[in-house]
Design a protein around this motif. Structure first.
Motif, PDB file in Angstrom:
ATOM      1  N   SER A 118       1.252   6.374  -4.024  1.00 12.39           N
ATOM      2  CA  SER A 118       0.255   5.347  -3.734  1.00 12.39           C
ATOM      3  C   SER A 118      -0.228   4.871  -5.091  1.00 12.39           C
ATOM      4  CB  SER A 118      -0.916   5.922  -2.934  1.00 12.39           C
ATOM      5  OG  SER A 118      -1.984   4.980  -2.993  1.00 12.39           O
ATOM      6  N   THR A 126       0.861  -1.187   0.000  1.00 11.59           N
ATOM      7  CA  THR A 126       0.000   0.000   0.000  1.00 11.59           C
ATOM      8  C   THR A 126       0.901   1.241   0.000  1.00 11.59           C
ATOM      9  OG1 THR A 126      -0.027   0.223   2.411  1.00 11.59           O
ATOM     10  CG2 THR A 126      -1.788  -1.111   1.458  1.00 11.59           C
ATOM     11  N   GLY A 127       0.300   2.373  -0.268  1.00 12.38           N
ATOM     12  CA  GLY A 127       1.037   3.622  -0.139  1.00 12.38           C
ATOM     13  C   GLY A 127       1.479   3.844   1.296  1.00 12.38           C
ATOM     14  N   MET A 128       0.622   3.493   2.256  1.00 17.67           N
ATOM     15  CA  MET A 128       0.979   3.678   3.663  1.00 17.67           C
ATOM     16  C   MET A 128       2.170   2.809   4.056  1.00 17.67           C
ATOM     17  SD  MET A 128      -0.725   6.136   4.545  1.00 17.67           S
ATOM     18  CE  MET A 128       0.267   6.180   6.030  1.00 17.67           C
ATOM     19  N   ASP A 145       5.656  13.157  -1.839  1.00 18.51           N
ATOM     20  CA  ASP A 145       4.550  12.235  -2.108  1.00 18.51           C
ATOM     21  C   ASP A 145       3.836  12.748  -3.358  1.00 18.51           C
ATOM     22  OD1 ASP A 145       2.104  10.908  -2.251  1.00 18.51           O
ATOM     23  OD2 ASP A 145       1.900  10.732  -0.074  1.00 18.51           O
ATOM     24  N   THR A 174      -2.422   2.802  -5.562  1.00 17.90           N
ATOM     25  CA  THR A 174      -3.864   2.588  -5.421  1.00 17.90           C
ATOM     26  C   THR A 174      -4.671   3.644  -6.169  1.00 17.90           C
ATOM     27  OG1 THR A 174      -3.303   1.946  -3.153  1.00 17.90           O
ATOM     28  CG2 THR A 174      -5.639   2.202  -3.671  1.00 17.90           C
ATOM     29  N   LYS A 175      -4.125   4.842  -6.244  1.00 20.27           N
ATOM     30  CA  LYS A 175      -4.899   5.981  -6.744  1.00 20.27           C
ATOM     31  C   LYS A 175      -4.760   6.088  -8.268  1.00 20.27           C
ATOM     32  CE  LYS A 175      -5.598   6.642  -2.334  1.00 20.27           C
ATOM     33  NZ  LYS A 175      -4.788   7.575  -1.564  1.00 20.27           N
ATOM     34  N   PHE A 233      -1.890  14.465   4.132  1.00 29.50           N
ATOM     35  CA  PHE A 233      -2.787  13.312   4.088  1.00 29.50           C
ATOM     36  C   PHE A 233      -2.929  12.752   5.521  1.00 29.50           C
ATOM     37  CE2 PHE A 233      -3.100   8.593   3.182  1.00 29.50           C
ATOM     38  CZ  PHE A 233      -4.411   8.627   2.724  1.00 29.50           C
TER      39      PHE A 233
HETATM   40  C1  LIG Z   1      -4.032   7.439  -0.509  1.00 27.95           C
HETATM   41  C2  LIG Z   1      -2.806   8.176  -0.236  1.00 27.95           C
HETATM   42  C3  LIG Z   1      -1.740   7.569   0.429  1.00 27.95           C
HETATM   43  C4  LIG Z   1      -1.806   6.164   0.961  1.00 27.95           C
HETATM   44  O1  LIG Z   1      -2.002   5.220  -0.038  1.00 27.95           O
HETATM   45  P1  LIG Z   1      -2.714   3.808   0.227  1.00 27.95           P
HETATM   46  O2  LIG Z   1      -2.363   3.042  -1.000  1.00 27.95           O
HETATM   47  O3  LIG Z   1      -4.184   4.064   0.388  1.00 27.95           O
HETATM   48  O4  LIG Z   1      -2.126   3.224   1.459  1.00 27.95           O
HETATM   49  C5  LIG Z   1      -0.608   8.304   0.640  1.00 27.95           C
HETATM   50  N1  LIG Z   1      -0.501   9.581   0.246  1.00 27.95           N
HETATM   51  C6  LIG Z   1      -1.505  10.214  -0.392  1.00 27.95           C
HETATM   52  C7  LIG Z   1      -1.328  11.630  -0.822  1.00 27.95           C
HETATM   53  C8  LIG Z   1      -2.693   9.543  -0.654  1.00 27.95           C
HETATM   54  O5  LIG Z   1      -3.697  10.165  -1.276  1.00 27.95           O
END
Ligand SMILES: *Cc1c(COP(=O)(O)O)cnc(C)c1O
Length: 413
Positions: A207, A88-90, A185, A209-210, A114
């Protein structure tokens, strides 16, 4: 043919990365490797792979051919030297900070942050790292709190939800002058719209994911070393990693300490989904940015809207900076309704836009930010971040612009 052709746009490079990277049997997509363990012909070979003297895979928690292909693609997008992928991004953010910071270090962090990253900063503080939050839209505010023991300056490109654009060039210059690690980031802009390396970033977080994965169907994260930072000057590199070339010290420690300690490994089948999503990154960013621009212009002119926050608007305080730095202003904006309009009722009248917390999805998602993702922050911190009770955050999707404009207009009726 070589894997990389500098005259190609990144959207072209990423489409051909697996093939040119040597995927098995000429596959145009890197295949999904599900095996956890890897066997060796000789005991000497497994020792060489463990010690980093020989390339290879040992155990899927530290990578597979599929996750490696994804890392190569993210690295191309960011024009990086090396990239490590995470679940994950986290996981990427946590691994970076806990691998590179020691108790007693100082970190400077953007105050428009964030929420979950703010939580990581809280954990760092508990472990003895001193974190200062500053308004990073002016690099002078960063310069003011710089100390001898400042190890990292951390910013995001466009803040969520109020869309402040950080002084990326100014902070990049400052960090380069002082030899401080500059971490950006890039999730909100994505490497298609902006490469933080251009402003001197040392490490870039995404991330996946986005926007990069882009379909709301897979979680992932990545850290990219841009190759600009001189790791010989970083005091927290452990001796055991100094046997590699200096340029690799940082990313090696992030992988060997960060990825291993968190266990936040990306699964191969998820990496495959993210890779497929990534192939349309540019197309999606063009459409969602254009949709967001049109919606914001409509809302800004509407009598029942108090304020609209989007860097693509001329009224945005950092509009010129965004126009100079970014290829597009991305899919996220927020707006405040006039006092007479209830944000819950407004959201409930939307028919297309969905109340949901994700961003960078194919569909348009809306959320009352103060009551959800920033609820735990409390009223005082929300006021500092400029998050009003009526603020609605919108992540614009790929719907036809006419349908979106009609939906957001009819919800005022
Ligand atoms: C969503 C997000 C994260 C974390 O990403 P995940 O994949 O949801 O863990 C980190 N930084 C920013 C700016 C984000 O929008």
């Amino acid at each position: 043919m070589t894997e990389r052709n500098d005259s190609w746009d990144i959207s072209t490079r990423v489409l051909h990365a697996d093939r040119l990277g040597g995927a098995e049997a000429g596959a145009l997509h890197q295949p999904v490797h599900t095996g956890v363990a890897y066997g060796f012909d000789r005991a000497e070979d497994i020792a060489a792979v463990f010690q980093g003297r020989q390339k290879g895979f040992a155990y899927a928690r530290t990578g597979t051919p599929t996750t490696q292909a994804l890392e190569r693609r993210v690295n191309l997008l960011e024009d990086g030297a090396a990239t490590v992928a995470f679940s994950t991004g986290m996981a990427a953010i946590h691994a970076l900070f806990f691998a590179l910071c020691n108790a007693g270090d100082h970190v400077i962090c953007t105050s428009f942050l964030f929420g979950n990253t703010a939580s990581v900063m809280g954990s760092l503080t508990r472990f003895g790292v001193d974190v200062d939050f500053v308004d990073a839209t002016e690099s002078a505010n960063v310069a003011q709190v710089l100390r001898e023991d400042t190890r990292i300056v951390f910013v995001e490109t466009i803040a969520n939800p109020r869309t402040q654009v950080v002084d990326l060039e100014g902070i990049g210059k400052l960090c380069a002058e002082r030899g401080i690690l500059f971490v950006v980031d890039n999730t909100m802009t994505s490497p298609w719209a902006f490469q933080p390396k251009r402003v001197g970033a040392s490490l870039v977080i995404n991330s996946l994911t986005k926007h990069i994965g882009g379909h709301g169907n897979a979680l992932g994260g990545a850290v990219t070393d841009t190759g600009l930072f001189d790791w010989a000057a970083y005091p927290n590199i452990q001796d055991v990693y100094k046997r590699f070339e200096t340029a690799a010290w940082g990313i090696t420690q992030i992988k060997k300490k960060g990825l291993r300690d968190t266990g936040g490994a990306l699964a191969s089948d998820v990496a495959h989904r993210l890779s497929a999503g990534m192939e349309t990154l540019g197309l999606r960013m063009e459409r969602t940015s254009s949709n967001a621009q049109q919606l914001c212009e409509m809302l800004e002119a509407h009598p029942k809207v108090a304020r609209v926050y989007y860097p693509g608007l001329k009224t945005h305080p950092q509009h010129d900076r965004a126009a100079t730095l970014f290829r597009a202003c991305s899919s996220l904006f927020s707006f405040e309704l006039a006092d007479s309009v209830d944000c819950f009722e407004y959201i409930d009248r939307l028919r297309l836009a969905i109340p949901s917390t994700n961003l960078g999805d194919t569909r348009t998602l809306v959320i009352p930010a103060a009551h959800t993702i920033f609820f735990e922050a409390g009223p005082e911190r929300r006021a500092e971040m400029g998050i009003a009770d009526s603020l609605i955050r919108v992540s614009v999707g790929l719907e036809h612009p006419d349908d979106l404009l009609a939906d957001f207009a009819q919800a005022f009726a």
